[in-house]
Scaffold this motif. Structure first.
Motif, PDB file in Angstrom:
ATOM      1  N   ARG A 250      23.927  26.894  74.649  1.00 52.84           N
ATOM      2  CA  ARG A 250      25.397  26.865  74.853  1.00 52.84           C
ATOM      3  C   ARG A 250      26.137  27.513  73.679  1.00 52.84           C
ATOM      4  O   ARG A 250      27.020  26.894  73.062  1.00 52.84           O
ATOM      5  CB  ARG A 250      25.880  25.436  75.075  1.00 52.84           C
ATOM      6  CG  ARG A 250      25.150  24.762  76.210  1.00 52.84           C
ATOM      7  CD  ARG A 250      26.092  24.013  77.142  1.00 52.84           C
ATOM      8  NE  ARG A 250      25.340  23.455  78.247  1.00 52.84           N
ATOM      9  CZ  ARG A 250      25.353  22.174  78.615  1.00 52.84           C
ATOM     10  NH1 ARG A 250      26.125  21.313  77.962  1.00 52.84           N
ATOM     11  NH2 ARG A 250      24.658  21.762  79.635  1.00 52.84           N
TER      12      ARG A 250
ATOM     13  N   LEU B  86      22.033  43.461  77.844  1.00 56.40           N
ATOM     14  CA  LEU B  86      21.396  42.249  77.303  1.00 56.40           C
ATOM     15  C   LEU B  86      20.277  41.717  78.201  1.00 56.40           C
ATOM     16  O   LEU B  86      19.425  40.955  77.743  1.00 56.40           O
ATOM     17  CB  LEU B  86      22.444  41.152  77.091  1.00 56.40           C
ATOM     18  CG  LEU B  86      23.518  41.437  76.047  1.00 56.40           C
ATOM     19  CD1 LEU B  86      24.541  40.304  76.019  1.00 56.40           C
ATOM     20  CD2 LEU B  86      22.914  41.640  74.659  1.00 56.40           C
TER      21      LEU B  86
ATOM     22  N   ASP C 169      17.910  39.650  80.272  1.00 59.26           N
ATOM     23  CA  ASP C 169      17.701  38.214  80.468  1.00 59.26           C
ATOM     24  C   ASP C 169      17.979  37.378  79.215  1.00 59.26           C
ATOM     25  O   ASP C 169      17.730  36.170  79.210  1.00 59.26           O
ATOM     26  CB  ASP C 169      16.268  37.942  80.955  1.00 59.26           C
ATOM     27  CG  ASP C 169      15.217  38.350  79.939  1.00 59.26           C
ATOM     28  OD1 ASP C 169      15.568  38.998  78.921  1.00 59.26           O
ATOM     29  OD2 ASP C 169      14.039  38.033  80.152  1.00 59.26           O
TER      30      ASP C 169
ATOM     31  N   ALA D 225      20.556  30.063  77.476  1.00 60.23           N
ATOM     32  CA  ALA D 225      21.568  29.266  78.187  1.00 60.23           C
ATOM     33  C   ALA D 225      21.671  27.852  77.629  1.00 60.23           C
ATOM     34  O   ALA D 225      22.776  27.320  77.453  1.00 60.23           O
ATOM     35  CB  ALA D 225      21.254  29.237  79.680  1.00 60.23           C
TER      36      ALA D 225
ATOM     37  N   GLN E 227      26.234  43.207  80.229  1.00 61.11           N
ATOM     38  CA  GLN E 227      25.322  42.315  80.959  1.00 61.11           C
ATOM     39  C   GLN E 227      23.977  43.005  81.204  1.00 61.11           C
ATOM     40  O   GLN E 227      22.911  42.436  80.980  1.00 61.11           O
ATOM     41  CB  GLN E 227      25.986  41.960  82.274  1.00 61.11           C
ATOM     42  CG  GLN E 227      25.371  40.803  82.972  1.00 61.11           C
ATOM     43  CD  GLN E 227      26.041  40.580  84.326  1.00 61.11           C
ATOM     44  OE1 GLN E 227      26.729  41.460  84.867  1.00 61.11           O
ATOM     45  NE2 GLN E 227      25.825  39.412  84.876  1.00 61.11           N
TER      46      GLN E 227
ATOM     47  N   GLU F 177      28.362  29.620  73.699  1.00 58.44           N
ATOM     48  CA  GLU F 177      29.809  29.751  73.948  1.00 58.44           C
ATOM     49  C   GLU F 177      30.566  28.482  73.545  1.00 58.44           C
ATOM     50  O   GLU F 177      31.785  28.516  73.380  1.00 58.44           O
ATOM     51  CB  GLU F 177      30.079  30.111  75.420  1.00 58.44           C
ATOM     52  CG  GLU F 177      29.645  29.090  76.457  1.00 58.44           C
ATOM     53  CD  GLU F 177      28.125  29.057  76.722  1.00 58.44           C
ATOM     54  OE1 GLU F 177      27.370  29.853  76.130  1.00 58.44           O
ATOM     55  OE2 GLU F 177      27.697  28.215  77.532  1.00 58.44           O
TER      56      GLU F 177
ATOM     57  N   THR G  44      32.182  40.390  75.911  1.00 59.29           N
ATOM     58  CA  THR G  44      31.680  39.267  75.120  1.00 59.29           C
ATOM     59  C   THR G  44      30.519  38.589  75.836  1.00 59.29           C
ATOM     60  O   THR G  44      30.398  38.654  77.064  1.00 59.29           O
ATOM     61  CB  THR G  44      32.760  38.183  74.886  1.00 59.29           C
ATOM     62  OG1 THR G  44      33.105  37.595  76.136  1.00 59.29           O
ATOM     63  CG2 THR G  44      33.993  38.763  74.249  1.00 59.29           C
ATOM     64  N   TRP G  45      29.720  37.956  75.036  1.00 61.68           N
ATOM     65  CA  TRP G  45      28.696  37.054  75.558  1.00 61.68           C
ATOM     66  C   TRP G  45      28.467  35.958  74.511  1.00 61.68           C
ATOM     67  O   TRP G  45      28.383  36.254  73.316  1.00 61.68           O
ATOM     68  CB  TRP G  45      27.368  37.801  75.813  1.00 61.68           C
ATOM     69  CG  TRP G  45      26.226  36.832  75.844  1.00 61.68           C
ATOM     70  CD1 TRP G  45      25.990  35.874  76.793  1.00 61.68           C
ATOM     71  CD2 TRP G  45      25.230  36.659  74.826  1.00 61.68           C
ATOM     72  NE1 TRP G  45      24.897  35.129  76.434  1.00 61.68           N
ATOM     73  CE2 TRP G  45      24.416  35.587  75.241  1.00 61.68           C
ATOM     74  CE3 TRP G  45      24.957  37.308  73.624  1.00 61.68           C
ATOM     75  CZ2 TRP G  45      23.333  35.139  74.481  1.00 61.68           C
ATOM     76  CZ3 TRP G  45      23.888  36.864  72.859  1.00 61.68           C
ATOM     77  CH2 TRP G  45      23.078  35.790  73.292  1.00 61.68           C
ATOM     78  N   GLY G  46      28.416  34.710  74.969  1.00 60.77           N
ATOM     79  CA  GLY G  46      28.064  33.597  74.083  1.00 60.77           C
ATOM     80  C   GLY G  46      29.030  33.424  72.921  1.00 60.77           C
ATOM     81  O   GLY G  46      28.649  32.899  71.877  1.00 60.77           O
TER      82      GLY G  46
ATOM     83  N   PRO H 246      20.879  36.271  77.869  1.00 67.30           N
ATOM     84  CA  PRO H 246      21.771  35.126  78.095  1.00 67.30           C
ATOM     85  C   PRO H 246      21.080  33.973  78.833  1.00 67.30           C
ATOM     86  O   PRO H 246      21.314  32.801  78.510  1.00 67.30           O
ATOM     87  CB  PRO H 246      22.910  35.728  78.926  1.00 67.30           C
ATOM     88  CG  PRO H 246      22.938  37.174  78.507  1.00 67.30           C
ATOM     89  CD  PRO H 246      21.490  37.533  78.332  1.00 67.30           C
ATOM     90  N   ASP H 247      20.211  34.282  79.790  1.00 69.29           N
ATOM     91  CA  ASP H 247      19.486  33.212  80.506  1.00 69.29           C
ATOM     92  C   ASP H 247      18.580  32.455  79.547  1.00 69.29           C
ATOM     93  O   ASP H 247      18.496  31.225  79.582  1.00 69.29           O
ATOM     94  CB  ASP H 247      18.629  33.796  81.629  1.00 69.29           C
ATOM     95  CG  ASP H 247      19.481  34.232  82.803  1.00 69.29           C
ATOM     96  OD1 ASP H 247      20.657  33.817  82.859  1.00 69.29           O
ATOM     97  OD2 ASP H 247      18.979  34.991  83.643  1.00 69.29           O
TER      98      ASP H 247
END
Ligand code: FES
Ligand SMILES: [Fe+2]
Length: 388
Positions: free
Chosen positions: A180, A169, A171, A177, A166, A182, A149-151, A173-174
Motif C-alpha cells: 500500500r 511498470l 506487473d 499491492a 502502466q 499509496e 503517478t503510481w504508489g 504495482p501488482d
C-alpha cells in the motif's frame, strides 16, 4: 583504457553480451565518456518514464516546483482541479525559465517580459503584442510533458509518443499491492553528491557481492548475503528485482527498535525485502515496516545527485514516538548510503585510469549484467545479444 574512436561499435561490447558466467564487465570508458553519456541522455533518459519523487511535493491545487532532469528544466504543478501536470519550463516568447523554485500560485509569470501562463499551461496574458501579426495566445502555451503517478510516486516522460506508465511498470504495482505505497507518507528526503557515474551506483544497488565488505558493520549484521540469499525475482516490466528473506526490518541497524510490520502485507512480503530497480535508475526497497527510494539525477558522466526518500504508512505519523523511532531508520540509511557513495567514488577514480580494463563478474552479480545489457540494448544501434 582509452576511449576508442567509434564508441558504439558493437565489437566493444561483445564480451558484455555473453552469458553471465562468460561475460566481462563494461569497458571502463562507458563510465567516463561525455559522448557515451550524451547517447544515454538521447536514447534512454529522453525516452523513458523517469522517477521524480513523491506526490507530496505538490499536495494542493496551485502548488508547483521547478525541477530539472538531465539539463531539461520543467515545472511540476497541480492545477485548480487538483490534476497533476508537467510543462517544459521554457517561455514561449524568448525562452526564459518561467517558474523558479517552488510555491503556490494561480499563474506563472515569466520573469523576463511578463508573459503569463495558467496552471494548465495556457498563455493567458501578454503586454504590447497587438502589433505582432497573426499572434494568437492559444498557439503559445507552455509545452506539456507527460506525467503520471503510481504508489504515490511521480514519473515524467519527455517523449510525447511514449508507452503508458502502466505498461512501462508492468506487473510491479501488482507485486507491491500489499505494501500500500499509496497510503504512505514521504517523511524525509536527503540529498547526496556522488562523484561517480550513475551506472556505478545502480549496479551497486542491485548486487549483494559488496555487502559483506562495504556494509560489514551495518546491513551485513542484519541481513547477510549468506543468510538471506538476495535472489533475483521474476519481473514483467521495465525493472529488475531481488527478494531476500530475513527476520526483522532491513531498514534498521541490529539493536535499534522500530515500527511494527505493515499490517496489510501478504505472503512472502511479511518475511523479507522486495527491492526493485525501475529502469534506468530508480531503486525502491520495500521491507516489512517501511519503503524507501533512491532517485538519481545524472549531472554528467562522473557526477550524480542522489535523493533518498523515506516512506512510512501514514498511520505511523500519529504515534507520539514517530520522530524518535524514525530517526533510527534515518541513521541506518545515512550510514549505508555513505558506505556505498565512498565505494562508488573509489570505483570511479580507479575506472578513470588509463590502466583500467574490463573485469569478470561473480555469480552474485547477475543484475549488474542484466542492467548493463538493458543499457546496451538502448544505446547501441544493433543489439548483438549473445543470450538470444
Ligand atoms: S522570455 Fe518570457 S516573456 Fe520574454
Ligand atoms: Fe550497498
Amino acid at each position: 583504457m582509452n576511449e576508442p574512436i567509434n564508441l558504439f561499435d558493437p565489437k566493444h561490447f561483445e564480451a558484455v553480451r555473453r552469458p553471465l558466467d562468460e561475460a566481462e564487465t563494461m569497458p571502463p570508458w562507458v563510465y567516463t565518456s561525455d559522448e557515451f553519456y550524451r547517447r544515454e541522455v538521447d536514447r534512454i533518459f529522453m525516452k523513458v518514464w523517469n522517477f521524480m519523487g513523491h506526490v507530496d511535493q505538490v499536495p494542493n491545487p496551485g502548488d508547483y516546483v521547478a525541477l530539472e532532469f538531465v539539463g531539461v528544466p520543467f515545472i511540476l504543478c497541480r492545477d485548480e482541479n487538483g490534476k497533476l501536470r508537467a510543462f517544459a519550463n521554457t517561455c514561449r516568447h524568448r525562452g526564459s525559465k518561467v517558474a523558479i523554485g517552488s510555491g503556490n500560485t494561480k499563474e506563472f509569470m515569466c520573469p523576463y517580459h511578463g508573459w503569463c501562463y495558467g496552471l494548465n499551461g495556457a498563455l493567458t496574458a501578454t503586454v504590447d503584442m497587438n502589433d505582432t501579426k497573426g499572434f494568437k495566445h492559444e498557439d503559445y502555451g507552455l509545452r506539456p510533458i507527460k506525467v503520471d503517478t503510481w504508489g504515490g510516486f511521480v514519473f515524467v516522460n519527455f517523449d510525447p509518443d511514449c508507452e503508458s506508465l502502466q505498461s512501462y511498470l508492468g506487473d510491479l504495482p501488482d507485486n507491491l499491492a500489499s505494501h500500500r505505497l499509496e497510503d504512505m507518507a514521504n517523511t524525509r528526503v536527503a540529498e547526496f553528491e556522488l562523484n561517480h557515474n550513475w551506472k556505478l551506483f545502480v549496479e551497486n544497488a542491485k548486487e549483494s557481492y559488496h555487502i559483506a565488505v562495504v556494509h560489514r558493520d551495518t546491513i551485513d549484521q542484519v541481513v547477510s548475503v549468506h543468510s538471506a540469499d538476495y535472489a533475483v525475482s521474476d519481473s514483467a516490466g521495465q525493472y529488475c528485482t531481488t527478494f531476500c528473506t530475513h527476520d526483522g526490518s532491513m531498514a534498521l541497524l541490529k539493536t535499534d527498535p522500530g515500527f511494527p510490520a505493515i499490517e496489510s502485507l501478504e505472503g512472502r512480503y511479511r518475511k523479507g525485502t522486495y527491492a526493485p530497480m525501475i529502469y534506468p535508475m530508480t531503486y525502491l526497497a520495500c521491507t516489512v515496516d517501511t519503503a524507501w527510494f533512491l532517485q538519481l539525477l545524472p549531472m554528467g558522466p562522473s557526477r550524480t545527485k542522489l535523493i533518498h526518500g523515506a516512506c512510512f504508512p501514514k498511520s505511523r505519523l500519529e504515534r507520539p514516538d514517530f520522530e524518535e523511532l524514525a530517526a533510527n531508520y534515518y541513521k541506518r540509511w545515512d550510514r549505508t548510503i555513505m558506505e556505498d557513495i565512498v565505494a562508488g567514488d573509489h570505483q570511479q577514480a580507479g575506472i578513470a585510469s588509463p590502466f583500467a580494463l574490463p573485469g569478470r563478474l561473480c555469480f552474485r552479480e547477475p543484475l549488474v549484467h542484466e542492467i548493463d545489457n538493458w543499457i546496451l540494448d538502448r544505446v547501441l544501434d544493433e543489439p548483438t545479444n549473445a543470450n538470444g
